[in-house]
Every structure is written in C-alpha cells, then in structure tokens.
Design an enzyme around this catalytic site. Structure first.
Site, PDB file in Angstrom:
ATOM      1  N   CYS A  28       0.803  -1.214   0.000  1.00 36.08           N
ATOM      2  CA  CYS A  28       0.000   0.000   0.000  1.00 36.08           C
ATOM      3  C   CYS A  28       0.835   1.263   0.000  1.00 36.08           C
ATOM      4  O   CYS A  28       2.050   1.230   0.186  1.00 36.08           O
ATOM      5  CB  CYS A  28      -0.893  -0.003   1.238  1.00 36.08           C
ATOM      6  SG  CYS A  28      -1.835  -1.522   1.379  1.00 36.08           S
ATOM      7  N   GLY A  54      -0.674   0.812  -5.105  1.00 32.97           N
ATOM      8  CA  GLY A  54      -1.929   0.122  -4.852  1.00 32.97           C
ATOM      9  C   GLY A  54      -3.026   0.648  -5.736  1.00 32.97           C
ATOM     10  O   GLY A  54      -3.311   1.844  -5.706  1.00 32.97           O
ATOM     11  N   ASN A 129       0.623   0.529   5.647  1.00 32.31           N
ATOM     12  CA  ASN A 129       1.349  -0.185   4.597  1.00 32.31           C
ATOM     13  C   ASN A 129       2.210  -1.224   5.282  1.00 32.31           C
ATOM     14  O   ASN A 129       2.983  -0.892   6.175  1.00 32.31           O
ATOM     15  CB  ASN A 129       2.228   0.804   3.806  1.00 32.31           C
ATOM     16  CG  ASN A 129       3.223   0.120   2.873  1.00 32.31           C
ATOM     17  OD1 ASN A 129       4.311   0.632   2.653  1.00 32.31           O
ATOM     18  ND2 ASN A 129       2.871  -1.009   2.319  1.00 32.31           N
ATOM     19  N   GLY A 130       2.084  -2.488   4.875  1.00 33.44           N
ATOM     20  CA  GLY A 130       2.936  -3.516   5.451  1.00 33.44           C
ATOM     21  C   GLY A 130       2.156  -4.721   5.896  1.00 33.44           C
ATOM     22  O   GLY A 130       0.995  -4.913   5.501  1.00 33.44           O
ATOM     23  N   TYR A 269      11.602  -2.850  -7.258  1.00 33.24           N
ATOM     24  CA  TYR A 269      10.336  -2.830  -7.970  1.00 33.24           C
ATOM     25  C   TYR A 269       9.340  -1.770  -7.501  1.00 33.24           C
ATOM     26  O   TYR A 269       8.694  -1.120  -8.306  1.00 33.24           O
ATOM     27  CB  TYR A 269       9.679  -4.214  -7.826  1.00 33.24           C
ATOM     28  CG  TYR A 269       8.289  -4.294  -8.390  1.00 33.24           C
ATOM     29  CD1 TYR A 269       8.078  -4.403  -9.761  1.00 33.24           C
ATOM     30  CD2 TYR A 269       7.178  -4.248  -7.557  1.00 33.24           C
ATOM     31  CE1 TYR A 269       6.790  -4.460 -10.291  1.00 33.24           C
ATOM     32  CE2 TYR A 269       5.885  -4.305  -8.078  1.00 33.24           C
ATOM     33  CZ  TYR A 269       5.705  -4.414  -9.432  1.00 33.24           C
ATOM     34  OH  TYR A 269       4.448  -4.472  -9.941  1.00 33.24           O
TER      35      TYR A 269
HETATM   36  P1  AMP Z   1       6.256 -13.192 -12.622  1.00 35.15           P
HETATM   37  O1  AMP Z   1       5.474 -13.071 -13.871  1.00 35.15           O
HETATM   38  O2  AMP Z   1       5.508 -13.902 -11.536  1.00 35.15           O
HETATM   39  O3  AMP Z   1       7.615 -13.775 -12.805  1.00 35.15           O
HETATM   40  O4  AMP Z   1       6.461 -11.729 -12.056  1.00 35.15           O
HETATM   41  C1  AMP Z   1       7.462 -10.895 -12.570  1.00 35.15           C
HETATM   42  C2  AMP Z   1       6.875  -9.581 -12.930  1.00 35.15           C
HETATM   43  O5  AMP Z   1       6.128  -9.066 -11.840  1.00 35.15           O
HETATM   44  C3  AMP Z   1       7.949  -8.584 -13.242  1.00 35.15           C
HETATM   45  O6  AMP Z   1       7.601  -7.950 -14.452  1.00 35.15           O
HETATM   46  C4  AMP Z   1       7.948  -7.606 -12.098  1.00 35.15           C
HETATM   47  O7  AMP Z   1       8.063  -6.283 -12.580  1.00 35.15           O
HETATM   48  C5  AMP Z   1       6.616  -7.795 -11.443  1.00 35.15           C
HETATM   49  N1  AMP Z   1       6.726  -7.849  -9.962  1.00 35.15           N
HETATM   50  C6  AMP Z   1       7.794  -8.087  -9.220  1.00 35.15           C
HETATM   51  N2  AMP Z   1       7.511  -8.059  -7.916  1.00 35.15           N
HETATM   52  C7  AMP Z   1       6.206  -7.783  -7.827  1.00 35.15           C
HETATM   53  C8  AMP Z   1       5.309  -7.591  -6.736  1.00 35.15           C
HETATM   54  N3  AMP Z   1       5.710  -7.695  -5.485  1.00 35.15           N
HETATM   55  N4  AMP Z   1       4.030  -7.298  -7.017  1.00 35.15           N
HETATM   56  C9  AMP Z   1       3.617  -7.201  -8.277  1.00 35.15           C
HETATM   57  N5  AMP Z   1       4.409  -7.361  -9.352  1.00 35.15           N
HETATM   58  C10 AMP Z   1       5.693  -7.646  -9.130  1.00 35.15           C
END
Ligand code: AMP
Length: 497
Positions: A28, A54, A129-130, A269
C-alpha cells in the site's frame, strides 16, 4: 455510494479459490497532512502520486474540528476523488489517505482504509502499509477476550490494542499498542488532535516526513511530496513514532534497540523511479543494477529491450554499459492493472497479453536481450519471450535486474509461497529451458548491493531487508503459517459497490 453486503460461507468456491491466492496481502501507499486548509484535496493528490503502490482501493479521512469524515472506494484515486474538490466532502485541516493493493480474491469495502473507530479517547483513523507478522496470534487473543473485529485486515489489531490500553494519555496507549506488534509496517493515523506516523523497528516499510508551509506531511515516498509541492524533511526512523500537531513534531522511541534494514524491494520494484529512498535516487540505483548486470552477464545481441515499465531503467543501464542500442520493443498498455492483481493463474496469464504488445519493427530478425526488474513466478517472462519470438526475433536472451527470488515475503509485499517461486525450485539451466530463452542471467546479490552504493557482507547482519534473495528474515515469523483470512471466527463478507 450505495453498498450491498452479503455473507459468503467459507467453503464457497468463488470465495476461496486457492488459499495462497486468496489470502490478504497488502502493498500500500499512505499519506497524511496536518494543519492545511482543504487537507483532503492534498491527500487526494498525494495518493494519486502513490497510485503505483496500490490500485485496488483508496480512501481518505479528515477531521473538521468537530466531526470526522471518511470516504472509501474500490478502484483508482483519479476515478473516485476527482470531479469536485474532495475537501468539499472531506472537510478539515487534518487528513490521512491510503491506496491499497492486495491479491485477495475479494477486495471488500470493509477492508479498505483508512479504518475508523470511536475509542474512549475519541475518533481514530488509521492507514497502514505492510504486514504484521504476529497479527493472527494477537487477534486470536483479542477475540477470546471479547473483541469484535469488523474486517479481515491485520491493521485492525492496532485499533483493538489501543482501545484496550488503560494507562496514560493517547500517545502512551498508542506506544503500548505499537510495542505489542511486530513485522514490517508504516502507519499513518489521526485523532482529532494529532497526525501520527509509526515505522517498524527495522524500518522495513518506508515512511517520510515532508513540509509545505507550516504544515507537516507523512508519506510512503518522496514522489508524493513532489506532487503537492512539499519539501522532504527526513525519514521517520526505524522504531520511531512521530506525533504532529500545531506545535510541531514530537518524536518517541517505541523500540530503543531499533536498527535500519529497509526493504530492498523498494529499489527493485516498488518505489516510483523519481522517488528518493534512503537518500538515493531509485532511478539511478535501477540503472546501476542494469550496468552491473551487463558486466556480470553480457551477451552478443543487436538490441536491448526493457519489459516496461519496471525494466526500463535497468535496460538503459545495460545498454549504455555495453554500447548496444536500447529500443522500446515492447509497448505497454497502461490501462490494464499490474499483472499480479488478477487472482487466478489463468487470468494472470491473460493479463500479460492484455498488458504488453510486441513492437515488431524493433524485433524482427534481431538478436534480442530482454531486461526485467525481477522474475517471480516466471509467468510474465514466459509470455513475453513467446511474444517476442512470435514477432520474429532471431534469438531471445533474458536478464533479471535482481537476484533469483527464492524466499517468500512476510512484510507486505506480494511474493508467493516458495512452491510458486520459479528460482526457488529450478536451476538456472532448467529455468533457461522453461522460459525457452537462448540465455538467462540474474544480478548477483553483491551486484545488487553495489548498485545501492553498499558492500554486501556475507554472514553479517545485512544492511537491507533482503530475505527474498537470501532467506535472512529480520524478525521472527510468528504467524507464518496462519493467515487472517482463514481464521475460524471469520466468515467472508463481500461488499458490492
Ligand atoms: P512473474 O510473472 O511472476 O515472474 O512476475 C514478474 C513480474 O512481476 C515482473 O515484471 C515484475 O516487474 C513484477 N513484480 C515483481 N515483484 C512484484 C510484486 N511484489 N508485485 C507485483 N508485481 C511484481
């Protein structure tokens, strides 16, 4: 807004699709301001800047000197707090707000923040947030002693702990409550007299103090200060609680032995590239991740293509380091939410296709190297690779600008269980085969620390919360296997807006 409520049984399949997917994980953004006319309007603007943290729900609370006002919605800030000036409805000089992102199968209105309660000390609103790692145990104890919970969010335990505290003034009670909870958190709260900020004892989740004129602001990221024309003053320290009123800021040390271990994923990220985290430009750190990745894992290719948007700075750094052209070979549709928002694997797969398209003219007949910030499940990368191949790439190489993610998160980041993390279960060769790429490379943990301007000291207490890569969790994971959404006292309540 009219809302219809319906109680759903726990075995209703549309409610619990998959226990892992359905549990509530909140990622968040929080914002608060004290001492500004039309405070809620600035909160709406601040939340708009924090929207990347979010996109599922948003809410604002304010106090006008007499009454509290709250408004909570599913959806984006821009869709809910525009049109008319929000401070016409949410009047007052103090206001807090929240943007929420959860992978819960049902984002219900009752979980949308700020949460508001009438305590014996007066009204109290909280935005969080958390994730609290001992929320389940605390909740169980509180329910046994008669507490009635209104939502499934871990945030609510804070309210009950304050409500039950007996001794001292409001801040004594607040500190007593904070000392009972653990995990990664940034709270922004308000009473009729105070704006309060609290950060966990390792500073895992971010919280910053800014100022505009004589008013103080609390926010998750500096980009929210830029949005409202505020200046950054300082971070809330790990384990610190700040109480703000017209007289200024009072600081309390909730945890005297606190030490700084901010979450490394803010750099990888989470944070917006124009934000400053721990005194460092997120954009510059991400570029350095790409630069170092190019040194560690180069390839003989014709073009470097980022997976937009999160892979862009690292891809630029990669391209500049090797002198290979950077091109926008994948175009992102910005009107689709983040991949992770959709709850099922099938829809998540579709989400990738909805979100990204190949820019054929930059790909056809070329040896392509794709750069993304991270590989989690491998879903995005698999789809993107197939798409780039279908657009005529001669070779496809893939690079992750962070190390292999091998451990789940428990501090409020959407990071799935170990079984679903591709790098936790497969070797580099196996992943190369599964992703159907000509080569695959990850940034080393040393490289990640280098990019942040630090030295990785193996075997020592890490300077960052980096457990997703190393398994080094800063706090005990008290309720690791117990999710609030599976608590036996809870039915699942779905509110339809
Ligand atoms: P995946 O498709 O499961 O391998 O997720 C990788 C993609 O999700 C990458 O393009 C990242 O930019 C994005 N990503 C990485 N960490 C998160 C996160 N905590 N929440 C949402 N998206 C994420």
């Amino acid at each position: 807004m009219k809302s219809r409520e319906m109680v759903m049984s726990q075995n209703n399949p549309s409610c619990v699709v998959d226990p892992d997917e359905d549990r509530i994980r909140e990622e968040c953004g929080v914002f608060g301001i004290f001492g500004m006319e039309n405070a809620a309007s600035l909160t709406a603007l601040g939340l708009h800047a924090l929207q990347h943290r979010g996109q599922e729900a948003c809410g604002i609370a304010s106090f006008d000197g007499e009454k509290f006002h709250t408004e909570r919605h599913l959806g984006l800030v821009g869709d809910n707090f525009t049109g008319s000036d929000p401070s016409e409805r949410l009047q007052g000089h103090v206001s807090i707000g929240h943007v929420r992102y959860s992978t819960a199968g049902q984002t219900t209105l009752r979980n949308v923040q700020p949460l508001f309660s009438e305590l014996s000390t007066g009204g109290f609103a909280v935005a969080h947030n958390g994730h609290l790692t001992n929320a389940y145990s605390l909740r169980e104890r509180l329910v046994e002693s008669g507490a009635i919970f209104q939502c499934t969010s871990d945030t609510e335990v804070l309210i009950h702990l304050i409500a039950r505290a007996r001794a001292g003034d409001f801040m004594d009670r607040f500190l007593g409550a904070i000392r009972q909870i653990d995990g990664g958190y940034a709270f922004v709260c308000m009473t009729s007299e105070l704006l309060i900020g609290a950060r966990d004892r390792f500073g895992i989740r971010p919280l910053l103090i800014g100022r505009i004129g004589d008013s103080y602001i609390l926010a998750s990221e500096t980009c929210a200060f830029d949005m409202v024309g505020a200046e950054f003053i300082r971070e809330v320290e790990p384990g610190e609680v700040v109480a703000i009123n017209a007289a200024g800021i009072r600081s309390f040390k909730a945890f005297p032995d606190a030490r700084s271990r901010p979450c490394v994923f803010e750099f990888v990220y989470f944070a917006r590239p124009d934000s400053i985290v721990g005194g460092k430009s997120v954009y510059e750190v991400r570029k350095r991740m790409g630069q170092r990745l190019a040194q560690e894992s180069p390839a003989d290719v014709d073009v470097i293509i980022p997976v937009p948007d999160s892979g862009v700075p690292a891809a630029l750094g990669f391209s500049q380091e090797l002198g290979i052209p950077f091109e926008l070979g994948i175009i992102r549709n910005h009107y689709v939410g983040r991949t992770f928002i959709q709850p099922t694997q099938q829809i998540r797969d579709m989400g990738v296709r909805l979100k990204h398209s190949a820019n054929r003219s930059m790909i056809e007949g070329k040896r392509v190297l794709l750069v993304d910030d991270s590989i989690v499940r491998g879903t995005t990368s698999t789809k993107i690779v197939r798409m780039v191949k279908a657009a005529g790439a001669k070779e496809v190489h893939f690079r992750s600008a962070s190390p292999p993610i091998k451990f789940p998160d428990h501090y409020g980041i959407d990071m799935p269980t170990k079984e679903k993390l591709i790098a936790a279960n497969y070797s580099l060769d196996a992943m190369t085969e599964m992703l159907e790429v000509d080569s695959l490379g990850f940034l080393s943990i040393e490289g990640l620390y280098w990019a942040m301007g630090e030295e990785y000291r193996e075997g020592e207490m890490p300077q960052y919360t980096d457990h997703c890569f190393t398994g080094e969790y800063p706090t005990p994971l008290i309720d690791r296997d117990r999710q609030l959404g599976t608590s036996k006292q809870l039915s699942f309540l779905v509110e339809v807006a």
